[in-house]
Design an enzyme around this catalytic site. Sequence first.
Site, PDB file in Angstrom:
ATOM      1  N   THR A   1      81.258 -11.061  35.979  1.00  0.00           N
ATOM      2  CA  THR A   1      81.791 -10.277  34.859  1.00  0.00           C
ATOM      3  C   THR A   1      82.849 -11.032  34.044  1.00  0.00           C
ATOM      4  OG1 THR A   1      83.107  -9.148  36.562  1.00  0.00           O
ATOM      5  CG2 THR A   1      81.250  -7.941  35.649  1.00  0.00           C
TER       6      THR A   1
ATOM      7  N   GLY B   1      84.197  -2.019  43.961  1.00  0.00           N
ATOM      8  CA  GLY B   1      85.437  -2.724  44.242  1.00  0.00           C
ATOM      9  C   GLY B   1      86.496  -1.692  44.627  1.00  0.00           C
TER      10      GLY B   1
ATOM     11  N   ARG C   1      65.712  -3.258  38.361  1.00  0.00           N
ATOM     12  CA  ARG C   1      65.506  -2.081  39.223  1.00  0.00           C
ATOM     13  C   ARG C   1      65.009  -0.867  38.441  1.00  0.00           C
ATOM     14  NH1 ARG C   1      70.797  -1.117  42.110  1.00  0.00           N
ATOM     15  NH2 ARG C   1      69.637   0.474  43.255  1.00  0.00           N
TER      16      ARG C   1
ATOM     17  N   ALA D   1      76.468  -6.680  28.077  1.00  0.00           N
ATOM     18  CA  ALA D   1      75.096  -6.140  28.076  1.00  0.00           C
ATOM     19  C   ALA D   1      74.104  -7.160  28.605  1.00  0.00           C
ATOM     20  CB  ALA D   1      74.712  -5.717  26.660  1.00  0.00           C
ATOM     21  N   ALA D   2      74.607  -8.085  29.425  1.00  0.00           N
ATOM     22  CA  ALA D   2      73.732  -9.168  29.887  1.00  0.00           C
ATOM     23  C   ALA D   2      72.970  -8.812  31.158  1.00  0.00           C
ATOM     24  CB  ALA D   2      74.544 -10.442  30.103  1.00  0.00           C
TER      25      ALA D   2
ATOM     26  N   GLU E   1      86.491  -6.775  45.916  1.00  0.00           N
ATOM     27  CA  GLU E   1      85.062  -6.469  45.843  1.00  0.00           C
ATOM     28  C   GLU E   1      84.550  -6.182  47.250  1.00  0.00           C
ATOM     29  OE1 GLU E   1      83.122  -6.141  42.883  1.00  0.00           O
ATOM     30  OE2 GLU E   1      85.228  -5.971  42.367  1.00  0.00           O
TER      31      GLU E   1
HETATM   32  C1  UD1 Z   1      81.772  -4.189  38.940  1.00  0.00           C
HETATM   33  C2  UD1 Z   1      83.181  -4.467  39.461  1.00  0.00           C
HETATM   34  C3  UD1 Z   1      83.495  -3.510  40.613  1.00  0.00           C
HETATM   35  C4  UD1 Z   1      83.305  -2.072  40.163  1.00  0.00           C
HETATM   36  C5  UD1 Z   1      81.919  -1.866  39.593  1.00  0.00           C
HETATM   37  C6  UD1 Z   1      81.801  -0.508  38.976  1.00  0.00           C
HETATM   38  C7  UD1 Z   1      83.489  -6.876  39.098  1.00  0.00           C
HETATM   39  C8  UD1 Z   1      83.558  -8.195  39.755  1.00  0.00           C
HETATM   40  N1  UD1 Z   1      83.246  -5.843  39.907  1.00  0.00           N
HETATM   41  O1  UD1 Z   1      80.903  -4.528  40.021  1.00  0.00           O
HETATM   42  O2  UD1 Z   1      84.824  -3.702  41.064  1.00  0.00           O
HETATM   43  O3  UD1 Z   1      83.523  -1.198  41.247  1.00  0.00           O
HETATM   44  O4  UD1 Z   1      81.663  -2.820  38.536  1.00  0.00           O
HETATM   45  O5  UD1 Z   1      80.474  -0.278  38.632  1.00  0.00           O
HETATM   46  O6  UD1 Z   1      83.666  -6.776  37.920  1.00  0.00           O
HETATM   47  N2  UD1 Z   1      77.469  -8.481  33.651  1.00  0.00           N
HETATM   48  C9  UD1 Z   1      77.180  -9.458  32.756  1.00  0.00           C
HETATM   49  N3  UD1 Z   1      77.119 -10.742  33.170  1.00  0.00           N
HETATM   50  C10 UD1 Z   1      77.335 -11.096  34.462  1.00  0.00           C
HETATM   51  C11 UD1 Z   1      77.629 -10.080  35.385  1.00  0.00           C
HETATM   52  C12 UD1 Z   1      77.699  -8.779  34.949  1.00  0.00           C
HETATM   53  O7  UD1 Z   1      76.974  -9.176  31.568  1.00  0.00           O
HETATM   54  O8  UD1 Z   1      77.285 -12.299  34.765  1.00  0.00           O
HETATM   55  C13 UD1 Z   1      77.536  -7.075  33.193  1.00  0.00           C
HETATM   56  C14 UD1 Z   1      76.438  -6.230  33.829  1.00  0.00           C
HETATM   57  O9  UD1 Z   1      75.283  -6.201  33.021  1.00  0.00           O
HETATM   58  C15 UD1 Z   1      77.077  -4.874  33.903  1.00  0.00           C
HETATM   59  C16 UD1 Z   1      78.546  -5.182  34.095  1.00  0.00           C
HETATM   60  O10 UD1 Z   1      78.745  -6.514  33.645  1.00  0.00           O
HETATM   61  O11 UD1 Z   1      76.920  -4.167  32.687  1.00  0.00           O
HETATM   62  C17 UD1 Z   1      78.984  -5.032  35.539  1.00  0.00           C
HETATM   63  O12 UD1 Z   1      78.285  -5.952  36.331  1.00  0.00           O
HETATM   64  P1  UD1 Z   1      77.742  -5.582  37.770  1.00  0.00           P
HETATM   65  O13 UD1 Z   1      77.049  -6.746  38.335  1.00  0.00           O
HETATM   66  O14 UD1 Z   1      77.007  -4.317  37.722  1.00  0.00           O
HETATM   67  O15 UD1 Z   1      79.117  -5.380  38.549  1.00  0.00           O
HETATM   68  P2  UD1 Z   1      79.304  -4.656  39.906  1.00  0.00           P
HETATM   69  O16 UD1 Z   1      78.872  -5.555  40.999  1.00  0.00           O
HETATM   70  O17 UD1 Z   1      78.700  -3.321  39.837  1.00  0.00           O
END
Ligand code: UD1
Length: 449
Positions: free
Chosen positions: A82, A142, A17, A11-12, A156
Amino acid sequence: MTRTCLSIVLAAGEGTRMRSSRPKVLHAIGQRTLVSHVLAAVRAVSGSAAVVVGPGQDAVVGEVTAVLPQAQIFVQSERRGTAHAVLAASAAIAQGPDDLLIVFADTPLIRSETLSRMRESLADGAAVVVLGFRPVDPTGYGRLVTENGRLLTIREEKDASAEERKITFCNGGLMALRGDIALALLEAITDHNAKHEFYLTDVVALARAHGLDAVALEIEEDEVRGVNTQGQLAEAEAVLQRRLRAAALDAGVTMVAPETVHLAADTKLGRDVVIEPYVVFGPGVVVEDGALIRSFSHLERAHVGKGSSVGPFARLRPGAKLGEDVRVGNFVEVKEATLEAGVRANHLSYIGDARVGAGANIGAGTITCNYDGAQKHRTDIGKEAFVGSNSALVAPVAIGDGAYIGSGSVITRDVPAEALAVGRARQVVKDGWAKRLREMKGSSKKLSE
Ligand code: UD1
Ligand code: CA
């Protein structure tokens, strides 16, 4: 032997947006925050939960602890991907659950049944389980690289070759990992990629390299719909509303225009309930069997008893409790008030901070004057009482059982049972007065007969 399970909720997110001062995961669909939808799904399938928040997200922590007090909270101090986010909860993972589920707080439509399927896949021998879906537009997701139906790796978008970008089978993001090897795999992930992030998706290739099995379960796009913008929030709401309406119809509710009825995630509707078009349910509403909710009514934290009828154009505010066979008609507002069995309030009334005894009749235009500008006061109306139209009941006031209030009264003192109370100016009739007035003004108009 039952397997133990830890769910990690990421949930970070920043949520910039959304163009909102509210943290993204505290926006709501079906009157319930995004994060609590995810926590509800998680709670249904796993014994323990860890939530990873960003620095300073006290409001998110507050919501999480309100919904799931036993959740462990971890802070990811920097947003570095993630896998990095999951490792913020490594202390929880180190406790050694059999199954590890990783879910996103901004992906609220995930079904607990799907999480169960992911766990079953682990129980069947998979080390990594991902969710695959085929979006209309795969941009940004991804890609699942497979060979003969086996999942090899996840690429990705930013790191994908032109050939890989043509793959339409995409990663839903959520993941299940075998608990005993999760930490070792996660710690082996590097940030050597286009975004210089620690990608959770890299565990697939790492597991493969260790001869472990990774599988993709195919699901509907709706389940992994993420929310990043107000537009996506509205789309997620639409999906949830369709699900809630379908469940209500399955449970025996009649709706002639279900697409116009707005439900809350916790709305409880009994059998043979009929809901006319254009009704809005806020949170905390229970409608018992056989009740009728007529068009353009708005209900919130209210209870509607068996066989009662509400609306059209009625408003039930928090604390409205209608017993059996109560009738609340058009332009009637009820707040923090109990209407016992058989009460009739058919038109144009405000009933607040009150009890209305069984069988009482509330005439059109009756108002409980519950607020004196500083404090709220209660009105108590006895059973079978009759309150004449356009009466103002100035609280605190009690009207006894079977008492009768003359129309247009302002009632400021208690009325004993079976008594008549009339509190209005006595009528004066002056014969010929109107005619004389017209003559005085020289009007030639005659009254039509
Ligand atoms: C991620 C997947 C991608 C998938 C997509 C689906 C990875 C690397 N990629 O990409 O393959 O198709 O989800 O929506 O996992 N978050 C954190 N801390 C961070 C980064 C992210 O808490 O440092 C949380 C975000 O708040 C979010 C979730 O993890 O709830 C996913 O992160 P996001 O940056 O949206 O990943 P995508 O680039 O969409
Ligand atoms: Ca995303």
